[in-house]
Design an enzyme around this catalytic site. Sequence first.
Site, PDB file in Angstrom:
ATOM      1  N   ASN A  76      -7.784  -2.757  11.937  1.00 16.08           N
ATOM      2  CA  ASN A  76      -8.709  -3.844  11.628  1.00 16.08           C
ATOM      3  C   ASN A  76      -8.020  -5.157  11.237  1.00 16.08           C
ATOM      4  O   ASN A  76      -8.582  -5.964  10.503  1.00 16.08           O
ATOM      5  CB  ASN A  76      -9.721  -3.381  10.571  1.00 16.08           C
ATOM      6  CG  ASN A  76      -9.050  -2.921   9.289  1.00 16.08           C
ATOM      7  OD1 ASN A  76      -7.830  -3.011   9.157  1.00 16.08           O
ATOM      8  ND2 ASN A  76      -9.839  -2.463   8.337  1.00 16.08           N
ATOM      9  N   GLU A 110      -0.483  -5.148  -5.920  1.00 12.43           N
ATOM     10  CA  GLU A 110      -0.048  -5.363  -4.531  1.00 12.43           C
ATOM     11  C   GLU A 110       0.912  -6.550  -4.413  1.00 12.43           C
ATOM     12  O   GLU A 110       1.870  -6.498  -3.634  1.00 12.43           O
ATOM     13  CB  GLU A 110      -1.275  -5.574  -3.650  1.00 12.43           C
ATOM     14  CG  GLU A 110      -2.101  -4.299  -3.516  1.00 12.43           C
ATOM     15  CD  GLU A 110      -3.406  -4.480  -2.759  1.00 12.43           C
ATOM     16  OE1 GLU A 110      -4.159  -3.494  -2.637  1.00 12.43           O
ATOM     17  OE2 GLU A 110      -3.686  -5.604  -2.278  1.00 12.43           O
ATOM     18  N   TYR A 144      -0.471   2.386  -0.299  1.00 11.04           N
ATOM     19  CA  TYR A 144      -1.861   2.854  -0.205  1.00 11.04           C
ATOM     20  C   TYR A 144      -2.104   4.100  -1.061  1.00 11.04           C
ATOM     21  O   TYR A 144      -2.989   4.893  -0.746  1.00 11.04           O
ATOM     22  CB  TYR A 144      -2.213   3.141   1.251  1.00 11.04           C
ATOM     23  CG  TYR A 144      -2.640   1.913   2.039  1.00 11.04           C
ATOM     24  CD1 TYR A 144      -3.822   1.220   1.726  1.00 11.04           C
ATOM     25  CD2 TYR A 144      -1.891   1.446   3.115  1.00 11.04           C
ATOM     26  CE1 TYR A 144      -4.236   0.118   2.451  1.00 11.04           C
ATOM     27  CE2 TYR A 144      -2.299   0.329   3.851  1.00 11.04           C
ATOM     28  CZ  TYR A 144      -3.478  -0.319   3.512  1.00 11.04           C
ATOM     29  OH  TYR A 144      -3.879  -1.412   4.240  1.00 11.04           O
ATOM     30  N   LYS A 192      -1.801  -6.930   9.736  1.00  9.64           N
ATOM     31  CA  LYS A 192      -1.386  -5.557  10.041  1.00  9.64           C
ATOM     32  C   LYS A 192      -0.671  -5.466  11.399  1.00  9.64           C
ATOM     33  O   LYS A 192      -0.734  -6.415  12.209  1.00  9.64           O
ATOM     34  CB  LYS A 192      -2.622  -4.648   9.992  1.00  9.64           C
ATOM     35  CG  LYS A 192      -3.240  -4.533   8.587  1.00  9.64           C
ATOM     36  CD  LYS A 192      -4.415  -3.548   8.562  1.00  9.64           C
ATOM     37  CE  LYS A 192      -4.962  -3.367   7.149  1.00  9.64           C
ATOM     38  NZ  LYS A 192      -6.058  -2.360   7.112  1.00  9.64           N
ATOM     39  N   HIS A 214      -5.429  -6.865   5.781  1.00 10.64           N
ATOM     40  CA  HIS A 214      -5.691  -6.249   4.465  1.00 10.64           C
ATOM     41  C   HIS A 214      -5.933  -7.362   3.452  1.00 10.64           C
ATOM     42  O   HIS A 214      -5.351  -8.430   3.551  1.00 10.64           O
ATOM     43  CB  HIS A 214      -4.464  -5.437   4.018  1.00 10.64           C
ATOM     44  CG  HIS A 214      -4.521  -5.052   2.567  1.00 10.64           C
ATOM     45  ND1 HIS A 214      -5.191  -3.922   2.135  1.00 10.64           N
ATOM     46  CD2 HIS A 214      -4.054  -5.673   1.446  1.00 10.64           C
ATOM     47  CE1 HIS A 214      -5.111  -3.869   0.804  1.00 10.64           C
ATOM     48  NE2 HIS A 214      -4.427  -4.913   0.369  1.00 10.64           N
TER      49      HIS A 214
HETATM   50  O1  CDP Z   1      -9.256  -2.559   3.772  1.00  9.93           O
HETATM   51  P1  CDP Z   1     -10.546  -2.330   3.017  1.00  9.93           P
HETATM   52  O2  CDP Z   1     -10.408  -2.591   1.532  1.00  9.93           O
HETATM   53  O3  CDP Z   1     -11.707  -3.037   3.647  1.00  9.93           O
HETATM   54  O4  CDP Z   1     -10.891  -0.759   3.188  1.00  9.93           O
HETATM   55  P2  CDP Z   1     -10.401   0.517   2.351  1.00  9.93           P
HETATM   56  O5  CDP Z   1     -11.567   1.409   2.153  1.00  9.93           O
HETATM   57  O6  CDP Z   1      -9.633   0.100   1.141  1.00  9.93           O
HETATM   58  O7  CDP Z   1      -9.421   1.266   3.374  1.00  9.93           O
HETATM   59  C1  CDP Z   1      -8.095   0.826   3.550  1.00  9.93           C
HETATM   60  C2  CDP Z   1      -7.781   0.840   5.040  1.00  9.93           C
HETATM   61  O8  CDP Z   1      -7.859   2.185   5.509  1.00  9.93           O
HETATM   62  C3  CDP Z   1      -8.781   0.082   5.923  1.00  9.93           C
HETATM   63  O9  CDP Z   1      -8.552  -1.308   5.980  1.00  9.93           O
HETATM   64  C4  CDP Z   1      -8.551   0.746   7.269  1.00  9.93           C
HETATM   65  O10 CDP Z   1      -7.368   0.260   7.923  1.00  9.93           O
HETATM   66  C5  CDP Z   1      -8.312   2.204   6.858  1.00  9.93           C
HETATM   67  N1  CDP Z   1      -9.527   3.043   6.929  1.00  9.93           N
HETATM   68  C6  CDP Z   1      -9.651   3.990   7.957  1.00  9.93           C
HETATM   69  O11 CDP Z   1      -8.750   4.114   8.786  1.00  9.93           O
HETATM   70  N2  CDP Z   1     -10.781   4.778   8.033  1.00  9.93           N
HETATM   71  C7  CDP Z   1     -11.769   4.659   7.131  1.00  9.93           C
HETATM   72  N3  CDP Z   1     -12.846   5.439   7.227  1.00  9.93           N
HETATM   73  C8  CDP Z   1     -11.661   3.721   6.085  1.00  9.93           C
HETATM   74  C9  CDP Z   1     -10.533   2.929   6.017  1.00  9.93           C
HETATM   75 MG    MG Z   2      -9.191  -1.658   0.128  1.00 16.41          MG
END
Ligand code: CDP
Ligand code: MG
Length: 138
Positions: free
Chosen positions: A113, A127, A50, A10, A116
């Site tokens: 974080n 994706e 997304y 990222k 991805h």
């Molecule tokens: O990336 P991952 O699958 O672990 O998490 P996700 O639930 O699919 O969320 C996608 C991305 O959204 C995360 O990797 C974070 O960058 C962001 N995110 C956020 O900003 N705040 C949250 N409460 C949850 C996710």
């Molecule tokens: Mg995810």
Amino acid sequence: MLERTLSIIKPDAVKAKNAGKIIEMLESNGFSIIGMKKIHLTKEQAKKFYIVHKDRPFYDSLTDFMSEGPIIVMVLEKDNAIEDYRKLMGATNPEDAEEGTIRKLFGTNIERNAVHGSDSKESASYEIGFFFNELELV
Ligand code: CDP
Ligand code: MG
């Protein structure tokens, strides 16, 4: 079973020059890089990528972040790649991620974080197709 997953370094991690260290972790954990590109998404492209999160409160901020600078997108291949890469990434919130995971090492907060990874065969297929066509995968 040999599987493919989509990985993104990222904008936070690219800007911090952590890409090389992250790629080293991928290769030393058995992942083969079969496609790779560095691109700068527009806000509209980030929103499309997304789209599953369109109703979540973090959608607007997440897509601003993902379009703020270049990213490095990779297709990774390995036995059980989807699950194994999720483990190597660590939990979404770096604070909750296990020691030694990419997000623990390089993530800043739950949004910024570092990486991805696809979460299922279906999302990996969507994706990978979003960023690559078959001719670009070796
Ligand atoms: O990336 P991952 O699958 O672990 O998490 P996700 O639930 O699919 O969320 C996608 C991305 O959204 C995360 O990797 C974070 O960058 C962001 N995110 C956020 O900003 N705040 C949250 N409460 C949850 C996710
Ligand atoms: Mg995810």
